[in-house]
Design a protein around this motif. Structure first.
Motif, PDB file in Angstrom:
ATOM      1  N   GLU A 296     -14.935 -47.192  -9.858  1.00 54.34           N
ATOM      2  CA  GLU A 296     -13.867 -46.802 -10.782  1.00 54.34           C
ATOM      3  C   GLU A 296     -12.499 -47.091 -10.163  1.00 54.34           C
ATOM      4  O   GLU A 296     -11.615 -47.663 -10.793  1.00 54.34           O
ATOM      5  N   TYR A 297     -12.349 -46.730  -8.888  1.00 53.18           N
ATOM      6  CA  TYR A 297     -11.051 -46.910  -8.217  1.00 53.18           C
ATOM      7  C   TYR A 297     -10.688 -48.396  -8.104  1.00 53.18           C
ATOM      8  O   TYR A 297      -9.600 -48.818  -8.511  1.00 53.18           O
TER       9      TYR A 297
ATOM     10  N   GLN B  14     -15.623 -36.426   0.268  1.00 50.93           N
ATOM     11  CA  GLN B  14     -15.492 -35.678  -0.992  1.00 50.93           C
ATOM     12  C   GLN B  14     -16.807 -35.665  -1.776  1.00 50.93           C
ATOM     13  O   GLN B  14     -16.929 -34.942  -2.744  1.00 50.93           O
ATOM     14  N   PHE B  15     -17.747 -36.511  -1.361  1.00 57.36           N
ATOM     15  CA  PHE B  15     -18.959 -36.678  -2.193  1.00 57.36           C
ATOM     16  C   PHE B  15     -20.244 -36.199  -1.521  1.00 57.36           C
ATOM     17  O   PHE B  15     -21.317 -36.362  -2.066  1.00 57.36           O
TER      18      PHE B  15
ATOM     19  N   PRO C  96     -10.945 -43.252  -2.707  1.00 55.21           N
ATOM     20  CA  PRO C  96     -11.603 -41.958  -2.443  1.00 55.21           C
ATOM     21  C   PRO C  96     -12.347 -41.995  -1.107  1.00 55.21           C
ATOM     22  O   PRO C  96     -12.745 -43.066  -0.653  1.00 55.21           O
TER      23      PRO C  96
ATOM     24  N   SER D  32     -25.276 -38.444  -2.361  1.00 57.06           N
ATOM     25  CA  SER D  32     -23.858 -38.497  -1.964  1.00 57.06           C
ATOM     26  C   SER D  32     -23.345 -39.927  -2.126  1.00 57.06           C
ATOM     27  O   SER D  32     -22.254 -40.169  -2.627  1.00 57.06           O
TER      28      SER D  32
ATOM     29  N   ASN E  33     -22.950 -41.203  -5.820  1.00 57.28           N
ATOM     30  CA  ASN E  33     -21.733 -40.646  -6.435  1.00 57.28           C
ATOM     31  C   ASN E  33     -20.485 -41.311  -5.871  1.00 57.28           C
ATOM     32  O   ASN E  33     -19.530 -41.612  -6.588  1.00 57.28           O
ATOM     33  N   TYR E  34     -20.510 -41.535  -4.568  1.00 50.48           N
ATOM     34  CA  TYR E  34     -19.350 -42.175  -3.924  1.00 50.48           C
ATOM     35  C   TYR E  34     -19.173 -43.607  -4.428  1.00 50.48           C
ATOM     36  O   TYR E  34     -18.061 -44.035  -4.729  1.00 50.48           O
ATOM     37  N   LYS E  35     -20.283 -44.311  -4.578  1.00 57.13           N
ATOM     38  CA  LYS E  35     -20.210 -45.701  -5.058  1.00 57.13           C
ATOM     39  C   LYS E  35     -19.577 -45.733  -6.452  1.00 57.13           C
ATOM     40  O   LYS E  35     -18.723 -46.572  -6.742  1.00 57.13           O
ATOM     41  N   ALA E  36     -20.004 -44.797  -7.305  1.00 55.75           N
ATOM     42  CA  ALA E  36     -19.461 -44.759  -8.676  1.00 55.75           C
ATOM     43  C   ALA E  36     -17.947 -44.549  -8.621  1.00 55.75           C
ATOM     44  O   ALA E  36     -17.177 -45.205  -9.350  1.00 55.75           O
ATOM     45  N   ALA E  37     -17.508 -43.645  -7.715  1.00 55.69           N
ATOM     46  CA  ALA E  37     -16.071 -43.362  -7.614  1.00 55.69           C
ATOM     47  C   ALA E  37     -15.313 -44.591  -7.094  1.00 55.69           C
ATOM     48  O   ALA E  37     -14.204 -44.895  -7.553  1.00 55.69           O
ATOM     49  N   LEU E  38     -15.930 -45.307  -6.149  1.00 51.27           N
ATOM     50  CA  LEU E  38     -15.271 -46.512  -5.610  1.00 51.27           C
ATOM     51  C   LEU E  38     -15.156 -47.595  -6.675  1.00 51.27           C
ATOM     52  O   LEU E  38     -14.124 -48.268  -6.787  1.00 51.27           O
TER      53      LEU E  38
END
Ligand code: HAM
Length: 444
Positions: free
Chosen positions: A182-183, A226-227, A222, A172, A175-180
């Motif tokens: 990107e953001y 969500q992750f 994000p 989790s 995946n969350y780190k990758a989204a952060l």
């Protein structure tokens, strides 16, 4: 000669502040015992690797606050900045054979080179609880309940809130780190140098930023929820449901990340509200679950969960100990008058100090008046001068009622006790203790 100050960010503890400190520490120790924690004492100095390897390169503790130094042989040591990594190191070295889950309690000083202010010191103290081998979410609950009753026992029922979040499992989080990443990548120019570094090493820590502009960006970032994997979601839902069933109030804070990197799943902070600490240094107790620390320190892959409470932060909001010192112990002042009586007083106090629950204040030096004044707060006073010495007696006075009696040492009359048994106006417990004391004195 000039006076030498204490080191910046450290405090001397004495008088009422020390009583308060002890009250908080004893309350924690008593709860630890009733929850079946075993005490563990670990060294204040450790190899720096214990912390560097586990607390996170981007954590303030490792980055800026750790007190490290080469010792005389050139080894890099540090003063422990927290208990968890040290307790786990000790567990891996000594206690892996014990049945799990293993509950370990510690208390003592920690050191962080922080900017000192109210509630934030360079030497501070924690009471610390860890449960190792804690697979089930029920142990997270048990720990939160322990924390909750600890704060209630300190009289803080209306002065704290519990904030809760879950960092999910390793998947989790990655995946969350990758989204952060990107953001925040799109807002690089708006980030502080510190957050830019965190973006590379651990973007989750950006969520902890106190910078106003960044806080606006964080609002739009994000959310961890969500992750979560299905498993992580279930784990966290179980915790929230159990807390609701048990009527433990909490606020979900999805920006809560904690300042140390070893956490996964449940994290929580108890914050002070409606009192002096509401504001800057308001986290009085904090912790969470961690799943990789034991293996990172060379042990079996065991999940664990724990928390620590800052004693100094609690001291700012806990009122003076509700349990009066005199309730548990009876203090007897001994006031000898003259050189010969002082010698005899040493012998008498030596014997009385063997008696449980008696504290002996052997008073020398001051005037009789000052000594009697000091004895006013005590249970009883034993006075003797030349006359008493010659007669082998002492004068005993119960402070609360002013009742006085002369006791021949080693030969007291039973009439005394009978006479006073008829007096119903005196407080029962004190009466019993007074009689017991007379018995002791008679036997000397
Ligand atoms: P921590 O959040 O770094 O967590 O510290 C826990 C508590 O120690 C804080 O909530 C605060 O009350 C107190 N504290 C921290 N730094 C200072 C300071 N400079 N001055 C005064 N009080 C302070 C840990 O230390 C984790 N090891 C907790 C834990 C145990 N997690 C799992 N097990």
């Amino acid at each position: 000669m000039n006076k030498i100050n204490s080191v910046r960010g450290t405090k001397d503890l004495f008088e009422e502040q020390l009583l308060l400190f002890n009250f908080i520490e004893h309350t924690a120790a008593a709860l630890a015992e009733s929850y079946m924690f075993k005490e563990i004492r670990i060294p204040i100095i450790e190899y720096i690797e214990v912390f560097i390897r586990n607390l996170g390169e981007t954590s303030d503790v490792v980055n800026k606050e750790i007190y490290s130094f080469p010792d005389k042989s050139g080894e890099i040591l540090c003063l422990r900045p927290e208990f968890t990594a040290g307790v786990i190191r000790a567990f891996v070295n000594n206690l892996q054979h014990l049945p799990l889950p293993l509950k370990l309690y510690s208390s003592g000083p920690l050191f962080r080179y922080e900017r000192p202010q109210k509630g934030r010191y360079r030497q501070f103290h924690q009471v610390n609880f860890e449960i190792i081998g804690a697979k089930t979410y029920k142990l997270d609950i048990e720990l939160i309940l322990l924390a909750d009753s600890f704060l209630k026992k300190l009289g803080l029922k209306d002065y704290y809130i519990l904030e809760l979040n879950s960092l999910g499992c390793d998947l989790s989080r990655s995946n969350y780190k990758a989204a952060l990443i990107e953001y925040f990548h799109d807002y690089r120019s708006a980030l502080t140098p510190e957050s830019l570094l965190r973006l590379e090493k651990n973007p989750l820590r950006i969520l902890d930023s106190k910078d106003r502009n960044e806080q606006q960006l964080i609002e739009g970032a994000p959310k961890i929820g969500q992750f979560y994997t299905e498993e992580a979601k279930d784990f966290f839902n179980n915790i929230m449901e159990a807390l609701k069933t048990l009527n433990v109030g909490f606020a979900l804070n999805d920006k809560l990340v904690r300042g140390l990197d070893y956490y996964s799943h449940t994290i929580f902070e108890f914050k002070a509200v409606n009192c002096a600490n509401s504001g800057a240094q308001d986290t009085i107790l904090a912790g969470g679950r961690y799943e990789n620390l034991v293996s990172n320190l060379g042990g079996k892959p065991l999940p664990a969960v724990g928390f620590a409470a800052g004693i100094e932060r609690l001291m700012d909001i806990v009122s003076f100990p509700p349990v009066k010192e005199e309730a548990a112990f009876k203090t007897i002042s001994i006031i000898p008058i003259g050189e010969e009586a002082e010698q005899k007083a040493l012998e008498l106090s030596y014997k009385l100090r063997n008696i449980e629950r008696l504290k002996i204040d052997l008073q020398y030096g001051l005037s009789l008046k000052s000594r009697m004044k000091r004895a006013e707060a005590h249970f009883a006073v034993i006075i003797f001068g030349l006359e008493e010495l010659n007669n082998n007696t002492i004068k005993l006075k119960l402070m609360k009622t002013g009742e006085e009696t002369i006791i021949p040492l080693g030969n007291i009359s039973d009439n005394y006790r009978n006479d006073n048994d008829n007096n119903n106006s005196r407080d029962g417990e004190d009466r019993r203790d007074f009689k017991e004391l007379i018995q002791y004195l008679r036997a000397l």
